[in-house]
Motif scaffolding. Sequence first.
Motif, short mmCIF file in Angstrom:
data_model
loop_
_atom_site.label_atom_id
_atom_site.label_comp_id
_atom_site.label_asym_id
_atom_site.label_seq_id
_atom_site.Cartn_x
_atom_site.Cartn_y
_atom_site.Cartn_z
N MET A 171 45.89 21.98 33.67
CA MET A 171 44.83 21.46 34.54
C MET A 171 45.08 19.97 34.79
O MET A 171 45.01 19.17 33.86
N LYS A 172 45.39 19.61 36.03
CA LYS A 172 45.64 18.20 36.36
C LYS A 172 44.40 17.56 36.94
O LYS A 172 43.67 18.17 37.72
N LYS A 173 44.19 16.29 36.57
CA LYS A 173 43.05 15.53 37.07
C LYS A 173 43.51 14.63 38.20
O LYS A 173 44.46 13.86 38.04
N ILE A 174 42.81 14.74 39.32
CA ILE A 174 43.19 13.99 40.52
C ILE A 174 42.02 13.12 40.96
O ILE A 174 40.91 13.60 41.21
N GLY A 175 42.27 11.82 41.05
CA GLY A 175 41.28 10.88 41.58
C GLY A 175 41.59 10.60 43.04
O GLY A 175 42.74 10.31 43.40
N VAL A 176 40.59 10.73 43.89
CA VAL A 176 40.77 10.54 45.33
C VAL A 176 39.89 9.36 45.75
O VAL A 176 38.67 9.45 45.69
N PHE A 177 40.53 8.28 46.16
CA PHE A 177 39.79 7.05 46.47
C PHE A 177 39.70 6.80 47.97
O PHE A 177 40.67 6.98 48.71
N THR A 178 38.51 6.37 48.42
CA THR A 178 38.35 5.78 49.74
C THR A 178 37.33 4.66 49.61
O THR A 178 36.37 4.77 48.84
N ASP A 179 37.54 3.57 50.31
CA ASP A 179 36.75 2.35 50.09
C ASP A 179 35.25 2.59 50.15
O ASP A 179 34.53 2.39 49.18
N ARG A 180 34.75 3.04 51.29
CA ARG A 180 33.34 3.40 51.43
C ARG A 180 33.23 4.84 51.89
O ARG A 180 34.02 5.29 52.71
N TRP A 181 32.27 5.56 51.33
CA TRP A 181 32.09 6.96 51.70
C TRP A 181 31.10 7.02 52.86
O TRP A 181 29.91 6.81 52.71
N LEU A 182 31.65 7.31 54.06
CA LEU A 182 30.85 7.33 55.27
C LEU A 182 30.81 8.76 55.82
O LEU A 182 30.88 9.72 55.06
N SER A 183 30.72 8.89 57.12
CA SER A 183 30.72 10.22 57.74
C SER A 183 31.83 10.32 58.78
O SER A 183 31.68 10.95 59.81
N GLY A 184 32.94 9.65 58.49
CA GLY A 184 34.02 9.55 59.47
C GLY A 184 35.19 10.47 59.22
O GLY A 184 35.09 11.50 58.54
N GLY A 185 36.35 10.05 59.75
CA GLY A 185 37.53 10.89 59.75
C GLY A 185 38.12 11.15 58.38
O GLY A 185 38.53 12.28 58.07
N ILE A 186 38.19 10.12 57.52
CA ILE A 186 38.75 10.32 56.19
C ILE A 186 37.91 11.30 55.40
O ILE A 186 38.43 12.21 54.73
N GLU A 187 36.60 11.13 55.46
CA GLU A 187 35.71 12.02 54.73
C GLU A 187 35.85 13.46 55.21
O GLU A 187 35.91 14.40 54.41
N SER A 188 35.89 13.62 56.53
CA SER A 188 36.06 14.96 57.09
C SER A 188 37.39 15.57 56.65
O SER A 188 37.47 16.74 56.28
N TYR A 189 38.43 14.77 56.69
CA TYR A 189 39.76 15.22 56.29
C TYR A 189 39.77 15.70 54.84
O TYR A 189 40.26 16.80 54.53
N LEU A 190 39.22 14.90 53.95
CA LEU A 190 39.25 15.24 52.52
C LEU A 190 38.40 16.47 52.22
O LEU A 190 38.87 17.41 51.56
#
Length: 373
Positions: A1-20
């Motif tokens: 079981m691998k632990k993965i941390g996924v970082f983005t500066d601010r959590w908004l409602s944009g493209g990065i959030e949708s992608y993830l």
Amino acid sequence: MKKIGVFTDRWLSGGIESYLVSNFEKMDLDDILVSIITTRKLSQLYDSRLENIGIPIIELFSEGKDSEITRTVKSLKVFEEVLKAEKFDVLHLNIYNGVSLVYSKLARDCGVKKIIAHSHNSALGQVRLRAAKQLSHIVGKLAFQRFATDYWACSDLAGKWLFTKRAHSKVLLLNNGIDTDYFRFDSVKRTSFRQDYNLSENDFVLGNIGRLNNQKNQIFLLEVARELNQKNVSFTLLIAGDGELLSNLKDRIIDYRLSEKVKLIGTIGDTASFYSGIDIFLLPSLFEGNPIVGIEAQCSGAKCLLSDSITRQAKVNEMTEFLSIHRVSDWVNFIEENKASSQASRLKSYHTVKDNDFDIVDTSIHLKTNLLK
């Protein structure tokens, strides 16, 4: 079981959030533990979807206003504490500029073995203290790029923006996948959407979706709408989203006497109905990494007109064109020439997008494979 941390500066409602969120929903999570890390959580749009798949959000700060640079500096100690406590095997940094590469050094110091810097942008906007931020971006990538083990980008332009020439040959390009079945053109959704906004099937509808800010450049669309109105073109422009330009856009719509032509419809949940409901999708952004909304719109079969500052990799089908945002008249002419819309032809775009490896099932497999490689 691998632990993965996924970082983005601010959590908004944009493209990065949708992608993830979209990728993790389709991903087999049985052998990995994913946690999202953000300096500030500013949107609840994806809360229920993340809860359904068991992915928590670790928020470094709960309140406050600051610039990206000062926010980064303030978050370093807390971020380090999170890394030490969580002991991630992989850290996936979804970032916009070189300043955020400093997190890769922290991760290396904390013993993270795989550190991915994933570029989602291609330029710096017309922001306050732009020269200083441009300099900090350059210094950041020169100083901290070497601490990342993997270099990813959503397009060629995004890779060139975040990484020095030394790393360009190592950059892995990952498609911004979408749920092609969800965004496929649907005549029933089209009718329902138009009824919701008091539009008939014969109305000619233009659309834009995205955060209301300088980068997305919705002000330009009002210039286009004003010229269309002056030429007595019958149309309705729907602008979906929220952001700091909202008041400015409202005022200008009134000043331009466009209240009957342009509607600000806020953040919407069912974006598939939005794309099915419009005829032409407009994206006049000053810059983009590789806009997910452009792929979504093309999947729906809407004709798309994009700023020529956007990577050509955003073009998936032949119904998409690029034009300069320095000539409003060119956009007006394109819109006038493309008023005719065939619902039958719109169904073909779904297959084109799917066949070009933009389906979320395929991209989620690709993403997981490379996270664990």
